[in-house]
Design a protein around this motif. Structure first.
Motif, PDB file in Angstrom:
ATOM      1  N   GLU A 107       0.809  -1.217   0.000  1.00  0.00           N
ATOM      2  CA  GLU A 107       0.000   0.000   0.000  1.00  0.00           C
ATOM      3  C   GLU A 107       0.844   1.270   0.000  1.00  0.00           C
ATOM      4  OE1 GLU A 107      -3.308   0.858  -0.134  1.00  0.00           O
ATOM      5  OE2 GLU A 107      -3.534  -1.201  -0.794  1.00  0.00           O
ATOM      6  N   TYR A 140      -5.880   7.153 -15.954  1.00  0.00           N
ATOM      7  CA  TYR A 140      -5.546   7.922 -14.753  1.00  0.00           C
ATOM      8  C   TYR A 140      -4.476   8.979 -15.041  1.00  0.00           C
ATOM      9  CZ  TYR A 140      -4.466   8.987  -9.896  1.00  0.00           C
ATOM     10  OH  TYR A 140      -4.280   9.637  -8.702  1.00  0.00           O
ATOM     11  N   ASP A 146     -10.203  10.274 -12.373  1.00  0.00           N
ATOM     12  CA  ASP A 146      -9.887   9.762 -11.043  1.00  0.00           C
ATOM     13  C   ASP A 146     -10.382   8.317 -10.953  1.00  0.00           C
ATOM     14  OD1 ASP A 146     -12.664   9.749 -10.321  1.00  0.00           O
ATOM     15  OD2 ASP A 146     -12.522  11.769  -9.503  1.00  0.00           O
ATOM     16  N   HIS A 147     -10.060   7.650  -9.855  1.00  0.00           N
ATOM     17  CA  HIS A 147     -10.374   6.230  -9.738  1.00  0.00           C
ATOM     18  C   HIS A 147     -11.884   5.956  -9.715  1.00  0.00           C
ATOM     19  CE1 HIS A 147      -6.321   4.759  -9.589  1.00  0.00           C
ATOM     20  NE2 HIS A 147      -6.010   5.675  -8.687  1.00  0.00           N
ATOM     21  N   GLU A 158     -13.871   0.855  -7.337  1.00  0.00           N
ATOM     22  CA  GLU A 158     -12.840   1.882  -7.203  1.00  0.00           C
ATOM     23  C   GLU A 158     -11.547   1.271  -6.673  1.00  0.00           C
ATOM     24  OE1 GLU A 158     -12.372   6.246  -5.083  1.00  0.00           O
ATOM     25  OE2 GLU A 158     -14.371   5.378  -5.299  1.00  0.00           O
ATOM     26  N   SER A 159     -11.657   0.331  -5.740  1.00  0.00           N
ATOM     27  CA  SER A 159     -10.453  -0.301  -5.196  1.00  0.00           C
ATOM     28  C   SER A 159      -9.739  -1.144  -6.261  1.00  0.00           C
ATOM     29  CB  SER A 159     -10.780  -1.143  -3.965  1.00  0.00           C
ATOM     30  OG  SER A 159     -11.646  -2.195  -4.293  1.00  0.00           O
ATOM     31  N   SER A 161      -9.685  -0.361  -9.446  1.00  0.00           N
ATOM     32  CA  SER A 161      -9.001   0.634 -10.265  1.00  0.00           C
ATOM     33  C   SER A 161      -7.682   1.045  -9.604  1.00  0.00           C
ATOM     34  CB  SER A 161      -9.889   1.862 -10.467  1.00  0.00           C
ATOM     35  OG  SER A 161      -9.195   2.872 -11.170  1.00  0.00           O
ATOM     36  N   LYS A 162      -7.735   1.318  -8.310  1.00  0.00           N
ATOM     37  CA  LYS A 162      -6.517   1.706  -7.587  1.00  0.00           C
ATOM     38  C   LYS A 162      -5.492   0.578  -7.606  1.00  0.00           C
ATOM     39  CE  LYS A 162      -8.855   4.894  -4.465  1.00  0.00           C
ATOM     40  NZ  LYS A 162      -9.300   5.147  -3.085  1.00  0.00           N
ATOM     41  N   SER A 163      -5.960  -0.639  -7.401  1.00  0.00           N
ATOM     42  CA  SER A 163      -5.082  -1.796  -7.411  1.00  0.00           C
ATOM     43  C   SER A 163      -4.433  -1.976  -8.785  1.00  0.00           C
ATOM     44  CB  SER A 163      -5.879  -3.036  -7.013  1.00  0.00           C
ATOM     45  OG  SER A 163      -5.106  -4.192  -7.142  1.00  0.00           O
ATOM     46  N   TYR A 165      -3.959   0.278 -11.032  1.00  0.00           N
ATOM     47  CA  TYR A 165      -3.036   1.388 -11.237  1.00  0.00           C
ATOM     48  C   TYR A 165      -1.709   1.135 -10.517  1.00  0.00           C
ATOM     49  CZ  TYR A 165      -0.970   6.012 -10.916  1.00  0.00           C
ATOM     50  OH  TYR A 165      -0.087   7.062 -10.971  1.00  0.00           O
ATOM     51  N   ASN A 166      -1.785   0.718  -9.251  1.00  0.00           N
ATOM     52  CA  ASN A 166      -0.554   0.438  -8.500  1.00  0.00           C
ATOM     53  C   ASN A 166       0.229  -0.723  -9.110  1.00  0.00           C
ATOM     54  OD1 ASN A 166      -0.628   2.478  -6.548  1.00  0.00           O
ATOM     55  ND2 ASN A 166      -2.139   1.348  -5.351  1.00  0.00           N
TER      56      ASN A 166
END
Length: 184
Positions: A107, A140, A146-147, A158-159, A161-163, A165-166
């Motif tokens: 994280e 992004y 945004d996510h 949304e999580s 998308s963030k995952s 992206y990371n």
């Protein structure tokens, strides 16, 4: 529609609404290169992106009555291009929710910049990312979504998308290190 619209190309849009071919051509000239780039970043294929571009303009001109002027014509058109690009990926059976291919990401991963590399090296490496990674990273970083917006567009959480992206950033760093010796 009121003339309070801040779109620089509002007059071309209004003329295009009445099927003015000159106005449509002007809008095409103004936006085609940028929209082709948007599609290329998502589908990663110039020929398919060109087809998507043409379909998107046809769709936009056919549906100009639904353009309310809440945003610029360019951002309205961009959304059409993105949706058409994503539809092609879906048609080719890509599943945006399949994100477990590369394992877990920490994280608190440090944010690195890629300013030491040539832009073309970075663009080439991004184009080699798996579809899901490349799509989320492009939406992004390059398109400015945004996510939450990405989650809505791709119909994922949304999580996720963030995952994605990371994981895309991590995979991109690995690829840049392997190809160009980039390490940070």
């Amino acid at each position: 529609m009121e003339a309070t619209n801040t779109d620089l190309h509002f007059h071309w849009v209004e003329k295009a609404r009445s099927n003015d071919r000159t106005a449509q051509y002007e809008l095409y000239k103004l936006y085609s290169k940028a929209m082709l780039n948007v599609s290329c970043r998502i589908v990663n294929n110039v020929e398919e992106a060109e087809d998507i571009l043409q379909e998107s303009f046809v769709s936009a001109f056919k549906n100009l009555d639904s353009y309310r002027g809440d945003s610029t014509f360019g951002s309205w058109l961009k959304r059409i291009v993105i949706n058409n690009s994503l539809n092609l990926l879906r048609k080719n059976k890509f599943d945006f929710s399949d994100v477990d291919e590369y394992g877990e990401i920490e994280e608190n991963e440090e944010h690195n910049t890629l300013s030491d590399l040539d832009v073309n090296q970075i663009k080439l490496t991004i184009s080699e990312l798996p579809d899901g990674f490349r799509t989320v990273l492009s939406l992004y970083l390059l398109e400015g979504y945004d996510h939450r917006e990405i989650a809505d567009i791709l119909e994922i959480s949304e999580s996720t998308s963030k995952s994605q992206y990371n994981r895309a950033k991590k995979k991109l760093r690995i690829m840049l290190k392997e190809k160009y010796g980039y390490e940070r």
